[in-house]
Design an enzyme around this catalytic site. Structure first.
Site, PDB file in Angstrom:
ATOM      1  CE  LYS A 152       4.233   4.432   9.274  1.00 50.03           C
ATOM      2  NZ  LYS A 152       3.007   4.182   8.502  1.00 50.03           N
ATOM      3  CD  GLU A 176      -0.471   5.513   7.492  1.00 52.69           C
ATOM      4  OE1 GLU A 176       0.198   5.043   6.545  1.00 52.69           O
ATOM      5  OE2 GLU A 176      -0.308   6.662   7.916  1.00 52.69           O
ATOM      6  N   GLY A 185       8.563   6.677  -0.441  1.00 52.63           N
ATOM      7  CA  GLY A 185       7.246   7.315  -0.408  1.00 52.63           C
ATOM      8  C   GLY A 185       7.279   8.635  -1.151  1.00 52.63           C
ATOM      9  CB  THR A 194       6.224  11.577   3.456  1.00 53.62           C
ATOM     10  OG1 THR A 194       4.838  11.716   3.212  1.00 53.62           O
ATOM     11  CG2 THR A 194       6.428  10.880   4.776  1.00 53.62           C
ATOM     12  N   GLY A 195       9.041  12.678   2.416  1.00 58.06           N
ATOM     13  CA  GLY A 195      10.508  12.615   2.407  1.00 58.06           C
ATOM     14  C   GLY A 195      11.117  13.873   3.001  1.00 58.06           C
ATOM     15  CD  GLU A 241      15.201   4.194  -3.734  1.00 56.97           C
ATOM     16  OE1 GLU A 241      14.729   4.729  -4.757  1.00 56.97           O
ATOM     17  OE2 GLU A 241      16.292   3.612  -3.710  1.00 56.97           O
ATOM     18  CB  CYS A 247       8.079   5.073  -7.505  1.00 56.89           C
ATOM     19  SG  CYS A 247       9.016   3.554  -7.576  1.00 56.89           S
ATOM     20  CD  GLU A 274       4.748  10.073  -7.960  1.00 56.75           C
ATOM     21  OE1 GLU A 274       4.662  10.622  -6.849  1.00 56.75           O
ATOM     22  OE2 GLU A 274       5.446   9.061  -8.160  1.00 56.75           O
TER      23      GLU A 274
HETATM   24  P1  NAD Z   1       3.528   8.608   1.666  1.00 53.19           P
HETATM   25  O1  NAD Z   1       4.709   9.501   1.646  1.00 53.19           O
HETATM   26  O2  NAD Z   1       2.202   9.211   1.903  1.00 53.19           O
HETATM   27  O3  NAD Z   1       3.695   7.480   2.783  1.00 53.19           O
HETATM   28  C1  NAD Z   1       4.787   6.606   2.812  1.00 53.19           C
HETATM   29  C2  NAD Z   1       5.009   6.139   4.239  1.00 53.19           C
HETATM   30  O4  NAD Z   1       5.427   7.248   5.029  1.00 53.19           O
HETATM   31  C3  NAD Z   1       3.763   5.562   4.920  1.00 53.19           C
HETATM   32  O5  NAD Z   1       4.148   4.428   5.670  1.00 53.19           O
HETATM   33  C4  NAD Z   1       3.338   6.712   5.838  1.00 53.19           C
HETATM   34  O6  NAD Z   1       2.651   6.266   6.977  1.00 53.19           O
HETATM   35  C5  NAD Z   1       4.679   7.295   6.231  1.00 53.19           C
HETATM   36  N1  NAD Z   1       4.628   8.686   6.717  1.00 53.19           N
HETATM   37  C6  NAD Z   1       3.732   9.655   6.401  1.00 53.19           C
HETATM   38  N2  NAD Z   1       4.036  10.812   7.045  1.00 53.19           N
HETATM   39  C7  NAD Z   1       5.138  10.566   7.779  1.00 53.19           C
HETATM   40  C8  NAD Z   1       5.960  11.370   8.648  1.00 53.19           C
HETATM   41  N3  NAD Z   1       5.684  12.649   8.884  1.00 53.19           N
HETATM   42  N4  NAD Z   1       7.043  10.800   9.223  1.00 53.19           N
HETATM   43  C9  NAD Z   1       7.355   9.509   8.972  1.00 53.19           C
HETATM   44  N5  NAD Z   1       6.620   8.692   8.168  1.00 53.19           N
HETATM   45  C10 NAD Z   1       5.526   9.226   7.572  1.00 53.19           C
HETATM   46  O7  NAD Z   1       3.574   7.805   0.294  1.00 53.19           O
HETATM   47  P2  NAD Z   1       2.501   6.762  -0.255  1.00 53.19           P
HETATM   48  O8  NAD Z   1       1.290   7.550  -0.661  1.00 53.19           O
HETATM   49  O9  NAD Z   1       2.343   5.621   0.682  1.00 53.19           O
HETATM   50  O10 NAD Z   1       3.260   6.202  -1.551  1.00 53.19           O
HETATM   51  C11 NAD Z   1       3.213   6.844  -2.763  1.00 53.19           C
HETATM   52  C12 NAD Z   1       4.498   7.622  -3.025  1.00 53.19           C
HETATM   53  O11 NAD Z   1       5.624   6.770  -2.846  1.00 53.19           O
HETATM   54  C13 NAD Z   1       4.593   8.095  -4.454  1.00 53.19           C
HETATM   55  O12 NAD Z   1       5.077   9.422  -4.490  1.00 53.19           O
HETATM   56  C14 NAD Z   1       5.602   7.146  -5.089  1.00 53.19           C
HETATM   57  O13 NAD Z   1       6.267   7.657  -6.189  1.00 53.19           O
HETATM   58  C15 NAD Z   1       6.524   6.873  -3.944  1.00 53.19           C
HETATM   59  N6  NAD Z   1       7.249   5.594  -4.133  1.00 53.19           N
HETATM   60  C16 NAD Z   1       8.585   5.601  -4.422  1.00 53.19           C
HETATM   61  C17 NAD Z   1       9.267   4.407  -4.664  1.00 53.19           C
HETATM   62  C18 NAD Z   1      10.744   4.378  -4.982  1.00 53.19           C
HETATM   63  O14 NAD Z   1      11.356   3.323  -4.842  1.00 53.19           O
HETATM   64  N7  NAD Z   1      11.349   5.475  -5.401  1.00 53.19           N
HETATM   65  C19 NAD Z   1       8.573   3.202  -4.594  1.00 53.19           C
HETATM   66  C20 NAD Z   1       7.219   3.227  -4.296  1.00 53.19           C
HETATM   67  C21 NAD Z   1       6.555   4.430  -4.052  1.00 53.19           C
END
Ligand code: NAD
Length: 482
Positions: free
Chosen positions: A177, A180, A230, A234-235, A252, A286, A383
């Site tokens: 996935k 967006e 992410g 969301t996690g 992650e 991240c 963050e």
């Molecule tokens: P986000 O959580 O908003 O989105 C990440 C993904 O999750 C997107 O594809 C989004 O469409 C999807 N998503 C959103 N809601 C969902 C749901 N309810 N169910 C399933 N999927 C859903 O994160 P972001 O804004 O895209 O990225 C930034 C965040 O990611 C920061 O907190 C950053 O620290 C983290 N990040 C972590 C790592 C790592 O390896 N630890 C790497 C890069 C980014």
């Protein structure tokens, strides 16, 4: 850039590129202008992807043959990715705002992930367990089946490859996935993967909203493993969905990583690390060095040096490869600026930056150095995901450890010192999945990466990661002695 501009991009399901009645506009963060559209996948598309991946996993087409076949697929993918690096990098730069050279590096890193895990695809060896003459017992590493992988926007191409390559190496079918805000580079990546000739249904790519497509994939019993990269919020939602079917997950998540700086550190090396640690990708990393925890004896000097560095950064659109580029969206810019404003209201001092850059059309944030930050301030524990470093003083080693470990996160941490004993002591005492000594982002795709606490669990990268993509089966055989 012509290839991206004006084009309508599609989703990849069951070996075909498919459109959708809905679309998403993709915007160039450097000027806010729309550059292309992409089909917005529906939950129906997500279900078709799940069905295709389930069929492929059950068919045995990914596991029946000698593993060397998967080695060859992965090496072919790496070669195809290298061939689209220039084209893909231009699109990624345009949709994401990042520097062209960094976008290029993402594609090259993606190719490296496939090469690296190709090297492991035929080495997933089980063990033989001695149980006496009446038994033969051995273990097998079997793929999970369908691996659902949800990718963020900050490094979409390399993060996608980071999970996709080991999953395929282990014989899983995969649904990815895409985010967006920045899905186009991943479409180019999948065009390359398609040319490598994998079985139908082995990989699918969906660009849909997280709250419907992502949620559908995470909640489905057909998903046998979730790899999520992410935000913490969301996690949590995904973990709740995964709980329904006890679906194994790799998380992650975010970070608030600290570099601890001692007076005996090499200042030039420190400043080079600060430049990449917090200003690379406009701080949208991240594992960014978002906190600098500095010994009081050199605090003022370090603050002045870092502020000078921040002021010296060249600023512009990614195509020009400046030091500093826009953040991903208007929303992100607003959030970063609001966090700075709140920190200043709480008593932090913006030695430089602290605001958006009004004079530019796009989503540019000033490179920001906040001094006088107290560990209890929000800016010291939450963050930001922007080009903002909080500089915090300390007096003793114990205090430095307490500050560095004093957030709910634990992704990476660092220590800058010439004292090897202190460096080793800190590498043990810092609570994080990875510790850098004297160089932020030391390490590479070969080194295990992942967090503790709110930064998540499970490891990506390195040999260790491939074991997230398999399950161990034990086979215990009673032997008849005639
Ligand atoms: P986000 O959580 O908003 O989105 C990440 C993904 O999750 C997107 O594809 C989004 O469409 C999807 N998503 C959103 N809601 C969902 C749901 N309810 N169910 C399933 N999927 C859903 O994160 P972001 O804004 O895209 O990225 C930034 C965040 O990611 C920061 O907190 C950053 O620290 C983290 N990040 C972590 C790592 C790592 O390896 N630890 C790497 C890069 C980014």
């Amino acid at each position: 850039m012509e290839h991206a501009t004006g084009r309508h991009w599609l989703n990849y399901i069951d070996g075909e590129w498919v459109d959708s009645p809905n679309r998403l506009d993709i915007v160039n963060p450097a000027n806010g202008e729309p550059i292309a559209t992409i089909a917005r996948a529906t939950t129906g598309d997500a279900q078709r992807a799940l069905d295709a991946a389930t069929r492929c996993a059950a068919s045995g087409e990914l596991t029946r043959q000698r593993p060397v076949e998967r080695v060859r697929w992965l090496l072919r993918i790496a070669e195809e990715i290298r061939a689209v690096t220039e084209e893909g990098a231009r699109i990624l730069c345009l949709e994401n705002g990042k520097r062209l050279c960094d976008a290029r590096d993402e594609f090259l890193e993606a190719a490296r992930y496939f090469e690296y895990y190709a090297g492991l695809a035929d080495k997933l060896e089980g063990i033989s367990v001695p149980l006496g003459d009446d038994y033969v017992d051995f273990t097998r590493y079997e793929p999970m089946g369908v691996s659902t992988q949800i990718v963020p926007w900050n490094f979409p191409v390399s993060i996608c490859a980071r999970s996709l390559a080991p999953a395929l190496a282990a014989g899983n079918a995969v649904i990815v996935k895409s985010p967006e805000l920045s899905p186009l580079g991943m479409c180019v990546l999948f065009e390359a993967i398609e040319r490598a000739g994998l079985p139908r249904g082995a990989v699918q790519l969906l660009c849909g909203l997280g709250r419907d497509v992502g949620a559908h994939l995470a909640a489905s019993p057909q998903t046998k493993q979730i790899v999520f990269t992410g935000s913490v919020a969301t996690g949590r939602a995904i973990l709740s969905a995964a709980a329904q079917w006890a679906t194994p997950s790799v998380m992650e998540l975010g970070g608030k990583s600290a570099a601890v700086v001692f007076p005996d550190s090499d200042r030039e090396a420190l400043l080079a690390s600060v430049k990449s640690g917090i200003f690379f990708n406009s701080g949208q990393v991240c594992s960014a060095m978002s906190r600098l925890v500095v010994h009081r004896d050199i605090y003022d000097e370090v603050v002045a040096d870092v502020a000078k560095l921040a002021r010296s950064l060249s600023i512009g659109p990614g195509e020009l490869d400046p030091d500093h580029t826009p953040v991903i969206s208007a929303n992100q810019l607003e959030q970063v600026a609001a966090m700075c404003k709140a920190a200043i209201a709480e008593g932090a001092k913006a030695v430089t930056g602290g605001e958006r850059i009004e004079s530019r059309g796009g989503f540019y944030m000033q490179p920001t150095v906040l001094a006088g930050v107290h560990p209890r301030m929000n800016i010291a524990s939450e963050e930001v995901f922007g080009p903002v470093v909080a500089v915090i003083p300390f007096d003793t080693e114990d205090e430095a450890v307490e500050i560095a470990n004093g957030t709910p996160y634990g992704l990476v941490a660092g220590v800058f010192t010439r004292d090897i004993n202190r460096a080793l002591r800190f590498s043990r005492r810092l609570r994080a999945g990875q510790v850098f000594v004297n160089e932020w982002y030391a390490g590479g795709i070969e080194t295990p990466f992942g967090g503790v606490g709110l930064s998540g669990f499970g490891r990506e990268k390195g040999q260790e990661a491939i074991y997230s993509y398999v399950q161990t089966k034990n086979v215990a055989i009673r032997v008849t002695q005639d």
